[in-house]
Design an enzyme around this catalytic site. Structure first.
Site, PDB file in Angstrom:
ATOM      1  CD  GLU A 158      51.033 -61.875   4.967  1.00  0.00           C
ATOM      2  OE1 GLU A 158      52.013 -62.211   5.812  1.00  0.00           O
ATOM      3  OE2 GLU A 158      50.832 -62.143   4.259  1.00  0.00           O
ATOM      4  CD  GLU A 275      49.664 -58.237   2.088  1.00  0.00           C
ATOM      5  OE1 GLU A 275      50.854 -58.914   1.747  1.00  0.00           O
ATOM      6  OE2 GLU A 275      49.214 -57.802   3.239  1.00  0.00           O
TER       7      GLU A 275
END
Length: 505
Positions: A158, A275
């Site tokens: 991220e 995820e």
């Protein structure tokens, strides 16, 4: 009545079981973690495990030192070997996420999480590349090139968020990716490397990532993204509450990379959702509920239409990003609590693991498959309202006409396993107990018992090669029904009316 076709529509996608997430990797040194992983693999059998912290200080790989007036670097694999041996020993391979930055190589002191993963770029790109090469070379030496080539290598986590990458600096991430990808390929050009592992709401990063890869001729073997469906956190002590978007929004997020990258150099590459979950918080009680299993059931059933894998975040509550949990049920991401108590969403995955290879039908509340031996399996769920306005108690009915066996007439043995607000739900029982933060041994026994799905068995007649199955689902129920044609071996003289020796009228 829904008439399920006899001919399969195709093979059931196994994208749902390709990967599962975990807390930082050095937690795998703990006994409760390894016990949880062994249970998970016995009941479900995921193929890959992805977690943070492979290169963080807790794994102890990057060890700079001074000798004879010069700075040198030692690479230690003591913990890495133990972690990977434990995982491979129960049949799960690593999905290697390269991060976070070792403190001895970091350009700054910014960290994330309670355990302080460093999120700054490397102070020395050559030393970072050397670390990447050393890790992958060691893995090939230890486990063999053919094995390690099956392990995807993802660059960072991220980077579009300031919490995970200093300043969310896109150009700096592209530079990190370029240096890393070339280092990976220098070790073995058949290793698979990819990214950018972005969080939801940043798909413009995918476009610029594709442009960068083409402009710089950088190797990219897969694209990764994350997916969550919760709103802003409403904080309470040791927890949060959040609104949820409809679960279909998760499927839209799964589909986003292929849509956004159409026409680019990266179009057609494997897409890994590394995820996903409802809430992005590890302290949201929704994760522990039957609602959560029913909410995610259509996502797990259909996600393979949109991505090559979608990795549930995470398999266990042995997880410490916001600190050590304060209670057994605390809203953790895990399919399992500490001490291996199974949550309703665990059963959703365990039910999927018992589905057949051929997909016969899929609807808004059901998935029907068939095994090679002729067994027909039905996963059904009660649709939920993510606003929480679903009235209760309520019932959802489903009627299916199922092709069972090859004989026109006979009977089918029916085995049903169910989880809802009351059954197969240790969270509800824990609440009835008064929410003990540290349950005593006897209470833990009760909770393990309460986590068992409710089970029922009966027979259905087969007429014209079909069995009519009627299901009534309780509020937030998920249920697995397995139908097996009966080969009746009852002796012709058997008569239960004679059990007590009486005369048969």
């Amino acid at each position: 009545m829904i008439r399920v076709p006899e001919r399969p529509s195709g093979r059931l996608s196994d994208a749902w079981r390709t990967c599962v997430g975990t807390g930082r990797l050095d937690l795998a040194l703990r006994r409760d973690y390894q016990d949880s992983l062994a249970l998970l693999q016995r009941d479900i059998g995921f193929r890959y495990l992805r977690g943070h912290g492979l290169l963080s200080d807790g794994m102890g790989i990057h060890r700079p030192y001074a000798w004879q007036g010069a700075r040198r670097t030692h690479h230690s694999f003591t913990y890495l070997d133990q972690v990977l041996d434990a995982c491979l020993g129960v049949g799960i391979r690593p999905f290697l996420e390269l991060g976070f930055m070792p403190s001895g190589l970091a350009s700054g002191e910014r960290t994330v999480f309670w355990w302080r993963g460093n999120v700054t770029p490397p102070a020395d790109e050559k030393e970072w590349a050397g670390l990447v090469r050393a890790v992958l070379t060691h893995l090939i030496d230890r486990y063999g090139a053919d094995e390690v080539r099956t392990w995807p290598v993802e660059v960072w986590n991220e980077p579009n968020l300031p919490d995970f990458w200093r300043g969310a600096d896109e150009a700096a991430y592209h530079r990190l990716y370029e240096v890393t990808a070339h280092a990976v390929k220098e070790v073995d050009d058949r290793l698979r490397v990819g990214g950018p592992a972005i969080s939801p709401g940043a798909d413009e990063w995918l476009v610029s990532f594709a442009e960068f890869a083409e402009r710089r001729d950088v190797p990219v073997d897969f694209v990764s993204r994350h997916a969550y469906s919760s709103g802003p956190a409403q904080h309470v002590p040791f927890g949060v509450h959040q609104t949820l978007a409809p679960a279909t929004g998760l499927l839209d997020q799964f589909a986003a990379p292929r849509r956004v990258l159409e026409g680019t150099r990266l179009a057609g590459l494997p897409v890994h959702i590394t995820e996903f979950n409802s809430s992005y918080r590890p302290d949201n009680p929704v994760h522990d509920t039957a609602f959560h299993a029913a909410y995610l059931a259509p996502v797990v059933a259909a996600g393979g239409d949109h991505a090559d894998s979608f990795s549930y975040w995470t398999f266990s509550d042995v997880f410490e990003e916001t600190g050590i949990p304060t209670a057994l049920f605390h809203g953790g991401f895990g399919l399992l609590t500490h001490r291996q108590i199974r949550k309703p969403t665990y059963h959703l995955y365990a039910f999927m693991a018992r589905m057949g290879e051929e997909q016969l039908a899929r609807g808004t509340d059901h998935l029907v498959t068939r095994h090679a031996d002729g067994r027909v399996t039905v996963l059904a769920w009660a649709p939920v309202d993510p606003t929480g306005r679903t009235p209760g108690p309520n019932r959802h009915t489903l009627r299916l006409s199922l092709p069972v066996g090859t004989a026109p007439r006979g009977t089918a043995f029916v085995r049903r396993s169910s989880v809802d607000e009351e059954r197969g739900n240790a969270y509800t029982v824990w609440r009835h107990m008064g929410s003990p933060r540290s349950p005593r041994p006897g209470q833990l026994d009760v909770l393990h018992e309460a986590a068992e799905p409710a089970r029922a068995h009966h027979r259905l007649p087969i007429e014209d090669g079909r069995a009519d199955l009627g299901l009534t689902l309780a509020r937030h129920e998920i249920t697995l029904v397995e139908l097996t044609p009966v080969d009746d071996e009852t002796p012709p003289w058997w008569d239960e009316r004679r059990l007590l020796g009486g005369e048969v009228p």
